[in-house]
Design an enzyme around this catalytic site. Structure first.
Site, mmCIF file in Angstrom:
data_model
loop_
_atom_site.group_PDB
_atom_site.id
_atom_site.type_symbol
_atom_site.label_atom_id
_atom_site.label_comp_id
_atom_site.label_asym_id
_atom_site.label_seq_id
_atom_site.Cartn_x
_atom_site.Cartn_y
_atom_site.Cartn_z
ATOM 1 N N GLY A 118 -1.627 0.858 1.655
ATOM 2 C CA GLY A 118 -1.537 0.041 0.437
ATOM 3 C C GLY A 118 -2.359 -0.097 -0.407
ATOM 4 O O GLY A 118 -2.885 0.922 -0.976
ATOM 5 N N SER A 119 -2.423 -1.348 -1.238
ATOM 6 C CA SER A 119 -3.131 -1.582 -2.499
ATOM 7 C C SER A 119 -4.805 -1.299 -2.445
ATOM 8 O O SER A 119 -5.393 -1.123 -3.199
ATOM 9 C CB SER A 119 -2.855 -2.864 -3.085
ATOM 10 O OG SER A 119 -1.537 -2.923 -3.593
ATOM 11 N N THR A 120 -5.137 -1.162 -0.972
ATOM 12 C CA THR A 120 -6.675 -0.825 -0.988
ATOM 13 C C THR A 120 -7.043 0.329 -1.464
ATOM 14 O O THR A 120 -8.239 0.643 -1.682
ATOM 15 C CB THR A 120 -6.908 -0.950 0.633
ATOM 16 O OG1 THR A 120 -6.245 0.107 1.202
ATOM 17 C CG2 THR A 120 -6.790 -2.301 1.249
#
Length: 549
Positions: free
Chosen positions: A284-286
């Protein structure tokens, strides 16, 4: 007549003595070696001498695993079957069923070896030995004991009933820890009892000790925090890893649900699975800080650039890419702070698919961690030649490929080492690790400052803030993939952070699987775990504050 009888008697005596002489010659000369060998088989035995496994220590020398002396009782059924009273005495001493023991003995009348009871206390074994029962023997052994129990279970693993490593460090370093059993030659009497030790055939070599990179106190706080987040959010599972930001040493690795390796009834099912390396996640956004850092490194964006995200969505090959709201114009720092999918998609399309794919590979995504821990899943990163435009775009905000949590945490090491990536280590090193340059120091330095805004007011990770310290990090919240597509309302909440941001000492990555009490965002579920563990870890490592805003 008398003369004939005397001669006959003499002849008979001579024949008898001759036969005896021949027999004696046959036995003492011709058959000597064979008979001696057969006698030795019935009297001489080879006895294995058990040795303790080496101790496992944490980085400060605290005991994580040791071997304690135990014993096992075995019998020679062929001998013991003729001594019913001995069977009764043995059963009474061991507090087991007399009828059950007698049945086992009579069911195996020709066997010469049968375990009666294993892993008993040395005191009870001494009681059995003092009885001097025919056909009954005590075998000395060792049993593994883990003082930290479930706190370090997924790192250490466990041994089986024969003291052979089955998982974790116990398995991959089994030869080092196990040592080598000795062998002694002994003499037994007709009832199978040892009456004399003859000589040592092989010298026993106890196992060698092993010092890990783990800090048992940081491990404890991570373990406690995961249990709390599991209970608070009624999650399916959770995992966390803590790394030394400069060396890549693993300071803590924790999973929930867990198990106690001292209790053999728990050594089964999902509890023994090391989720940090076996559960594959779409990050994801990591991964957005990586995309920004790579674009800065390639000169495709400038740190002071502004990107227009209006109207809050874009279409790529018929797929809708959207943000939570229409953020309008965002600086590059705000792209990370607000976690804009639209802006990240615009940025990544400026680089080639090959450049992005190679960068992810250089970070270790889809690569072996080099730790050889059982159960490791490498993840899946399809080659860029198989990507379409939408694949490249979706991978920029962490969809379409998979990693394990330890791989994700390893990637963040570049932000603490001026763009260099050290290898991970679970065994304490004596020398500094070899580094691989992945990005320029300038690009990762700029990105690290932007990552600090994630924990500032208006960012997605404010609950990771620690009083007195600057914290940099990134949240991630992803829908779980299932058969036929993504599963509705099933999320993984993530946070990866560095502290202190001005001179990173530690990196922590957290993943909470399926929080189910209505709150599922990485900033709300995972970021508080970072705050809870790191405030204790900073104190334990005597890290000076760097003046949080």
């Amino acid at each position: 007549m008398r003369f004939s009888r005397d001669r006959l008697m003499l002849l008979l005596l001579m024949l008898i003595f001759g036969a005896l002489a021949v027999k004696a010659f046959y036995i003492q000369i011709l058959q000597a070696d064979f008979l001696e060998s057969e006698a030795n088989k019935r009297q001489f035995r080879t006895l294995d001498v058990a040795v303790p496994r080496g101790q496992i220590l944490d980085r400060h020398g605290h005991l994580l695993a040791l071997s304690t002396p135990i014993a096992s009782v075995w019998v020679d059924p062929k001998t013991l079957i003729d001594y019913p009273e001995a069977i009764v005495q043995l059963a009474r001493t061991l507090n087991i069923s007399q009828q059950g023991l007698a049945q086992r003995i009579h069911s195996n009348p020709n066997r010469r070896f049968l375990y009666v009871q294993r892993s008993i206390l040395p005191e009870l074994a001494e009681q059995v030995e003092r009885l001097r029962l025919p056909g009954v023997q005590v075998k000395q052994a060792f049993k593994r004991y883990y003082p930290t129990a479930d706190v370090t279970a997924h790192i250490l693993g466990y041994t089986n009933i024969d003291d052979i490593g089955q998982d974790g460090v116990e398995s991959i370093y089994n030869d080092w820890l196990a040592g080598r059993a000795g062998r002694q030659q002994i003499i037994k009497d007709l009832e199978g009892r040892v009456v004399q030790f003859v000589n040592h055939l092989e010298q026993a070599e106890p196992g060698k000790s092993l010092t890990l990179t783990i800090d048992k106190d940081i491990q404890f706080f991570a373990h406690r925090a995961l249990k709390e987040v599991m209970a608070k959010h009624q999650a399916k599972g959770a995992t966390a890893v803590v790394l030394d930001a400069k060396t890549g040493e693993i300071l803590a690795l924790v999973n929930q649900p867990g198990y106690n390796p001292n209790n053999r009834s728990q050594l089964q099912g999902e509890a023994i699975r090391n989720r940090a390396i076996s559960t594959l996640i779409e990050p994801g956004s990591t991964v957005k800080p990586f995309v920004v850092a790579k674009a800065l490194d390639l000169g495709l964006i400038k740190a002071d650039e502004v990107i227009n995200t209006s109207p809050g969505y874009i279409r790529v090959q018929g797929h809708m890419i959207s943000d939570a709201v229409n953020y309008g114009r965002l600086s590059i720092s705000e792209v990370i702070q607000k976690s804009s999918n639209v802006a990240t998609a615009n940025i990544v399309r400026r680089m080639s698919a090959q450049q992005q794919w190679q960068f992810y590979s250089d970070l270790g995504f889809g690569q072996d961690l080099g730790l050889f821990l059982p159960g490791e899943q490498l993840g899946q990163l399809r080659h860029h030649r198989e990507w379409q435009v939408v694949d490249q775009v979706s991978s920029s905000f962490g969809y379409g490929f998979s990693v394990n949590l330890l791989q994700l945490a390893q990637g963040y090491l570049i932000f603490a080492n001026q763009g260099q990536l050290p290898p991970l280590s679970l065994i304490k090193r004596d020398t500094p690790p070899m580094m691989k340059q992945v990005l320029s120091a300038e690009a990762v330095g700029q990105t690290l400052k932007m990552m600090e805004t994630v924990t500032h007011q208006g960012g997605t990770g404010t609950e990771a803030r620690i009083e007195g310290y600057r914290v940099a990090g990134k949240t991630g919240t992803v829908l779980k993939a299932g058969v036929g597509g993504y599963q509705e309302a099933k999320y993984m909440a993530m946070f990866v952070g560095l502290v202190p941001a001005s001179r990173p000492d530690m990196i922590m990555a957290i993943m909470v699987d399926e929080p189910s009490r209505g709150v599922y965002g990485g900033g709300s579920v995972a970021a508080p775990v970072f705050q809870e563990v790191m405030r204790h870890a900073l104190r334990l490592r005597n890290v000076d504050p760097d003046g949080a805003l």
